[in-house]
Design an enzyme around this catalytic site. Structure first.
Site, PDB file in Angstrom:
ATOM      1  N   GLY A  91       0.834  -1.194   0.000  1.00 22.55           N
ATOM      2  CA  GLY A  91       0.000   0.000   0.000  1.00 22.55           C
ATOM      3  C   GLY A  91       0.868   1.243   0.000  1.00 22.55           C
ATOM      4  N   GLN A 129       3.155   9.871   1.360  1.00 17.59           N
ATOM      5  CA  GLN A 129       4.429   9.148   1.321  1.00 17.59           C
ATOM      6  C   GLN A 129       5.259   9.469   0.092  1.00 17.59           C
ATOM      7  OE1 GLN A 129       2.392   5.163   2.223  1.00 17.59           O
ATOM      8  NE2 GLN A 129       4.394   4.926   3.158  1.00 17.59           N
ATOM      9  N   CYS A 187       6.184  -0.475   6.731  1.00 14.00           N
ATOM     10  CA  CYS A 187       5.734   0.728   6.030  1.00 14.00           C
ATOM     11  C   CYS A 187       6.880   1.204   5.154  1.00 14.00           C
ATOM     12  CB  CYS A 187       5.364   1.805   7.050  1.00 14.00           C
ATOM     13  SG  CYS A 187       4.858   3.368   6.294  1.00 14.00           S
ATOM     14  N   LEU A 188       6.565   1.597   3.925  1.00 19.11           N
ATOM     15  CA  LEU A 188       7.627   2.043   3.011  1.00 19.11           C
ATOM     16  C   LEU A 188       8.327   3.285   3.539  1.00 19.11           C
ATOM     17  CD1 LEU A 188       5.860   1.438  -0.418  1.00 19.11           C
ATOM     18  CD2 LEU A 188       7.687   0.080   0.625  1.00 19.11           C
ATOM     19  N   HIS A 238      -4.029   0.891   7.890  1.00 14.90           N
ATOM     20  CA  HIS A 238      -2.685   1.475   7.918  1.00 14.90           C
ATOM     21  C   HIS A 238      -2.616   2.705   7.003  1.00 14.90           C
ATOM     22  CE1 HIS A 238       1.831   1.334   7.967  1.00 14.90           C
ATOM     23  NE2 HIS A 238       1.634   1.966   6.817  1.00 14.90           N
ATOM     24  N   GLU A 239      -3.130   2.554   5.774  1.00 13.29           N
ATOM     25  CA  GLU A 239      -3.085   3.663   4.811  1.00 13.29           C
ATOM     26  C   GLU A 239      -4.001   4.808   5.256  1.00 13.29           C
ATOM     27  OE1 GLU A 239      -0.715   3.572   2.753  1.00 13.29           O
ATOM     28  OE2 GLU A 239      -0.309   1.460   3.102  1.00 13.29           O
ATOM     29  N   HIS A 288      -2.306   7.144   7.391  1.00  7.73           N
ATOM     30  CA  HIS A 288      -1.450   8.083   6.640  1.00  7.73           C
ATOM     31  C   HIS A 288      -2.243   9.321   6.195  1.00  7.73           C
ATOM     32  CE1 HIS A 288       2.437   6.172   6.211  1.00  7.73           C
ATOM     33  NE2 HIS A 288       1.916   5.049   5.752  1.00  7.73           N
TER      34      HIS A 288
HETATM   35 ZN   LIG Z   1       2.756   3.176   5.646  1.00  9.71          ZN
END
Ligand SMILES: [Zn+2]
Length: 169
Positions: A47, A52, A95-96, A137-138, A141
């Site tokens: 995701g 991000q 997480c990226l 999770h997203e 963000h």
């Molecule tokens: Zn993330």
């Protein structure tokens, strides 16, 4: 299409408020395609939210399909979680924006989400299992939160060290 630069913790844009998407034009399509290319280029991500990649916009993409299966990209624009299970599940999340970090996080087992697709058409979907975890999770963000806001202060300090170490490699 092009791969965009990822923003890493503690970049302040990760905790900045986002604006709703209001225009569904070629610029938006291009941005979504660039996000998809960026996500797939990581090989590990499931995701990616707009902050991000440095854009404070209310949208995220995800693909939780098997890497050996055809892509199944979901694009969720201006999403709103309208219902969620009482049952919770703890699972490990990466997480990226937090390379080198994996943390256990408690999430709802399923969530229902209202959102717009790339054409601006209203959608309503129930996500369960891994997809539900990724959606939550997203969604964080897009609400000025990251993994760092889901853990203790002590764990947070360790995260910063791990991210810095991973980025030096
Ligand atoms: Zn993330």
């Amino acid at each position: 299409m092009s791969v965009m630069k990822l923003r890493y913790y503690p970049d302040p844009i990760l905790n900045a408020p986002v604006d709703d998407v209001e225009t569904f034009d070629d610029d938006l399509s291009k941005f979504v395609m660039d996000m998809a290319e960026t996500l797939y280029s990581t090989k590990v991500g499931v995701g990616l939210a707009a902050p991000q990649v440095g854009r404070s916009l209310n949208l995220f993409i995800m693909d939780v399909s098997d890497p050996n299966e055809p892509d199944e990209l979901h694009v969720l624009i201006n999403p709103s979680i309208t219902a969620s299970s009482d049952a919770m599940l703890v699972a490990e999340e990466g997480c990226l924006s937090f390379p080198g970090v994996v943390e256990k996080v408690r999430r709802h087992v399923w969530v229902e989400v209202d959102y717009l697709n790339e054409e601006g058409e209203p959608q309503s979907t129930r996500f369960a299992g891994l997809a539900a975890h990724v959606v939550q999770h997203e969604y964080d963000h897009l609400h000025e939160k990251t993994l760092a806001d889901r853990v203790s202060r002590q764990t947070r300090r360790g995260m910063l060290k791990r991210v810095k170490r991973a980025l030096k490699k």
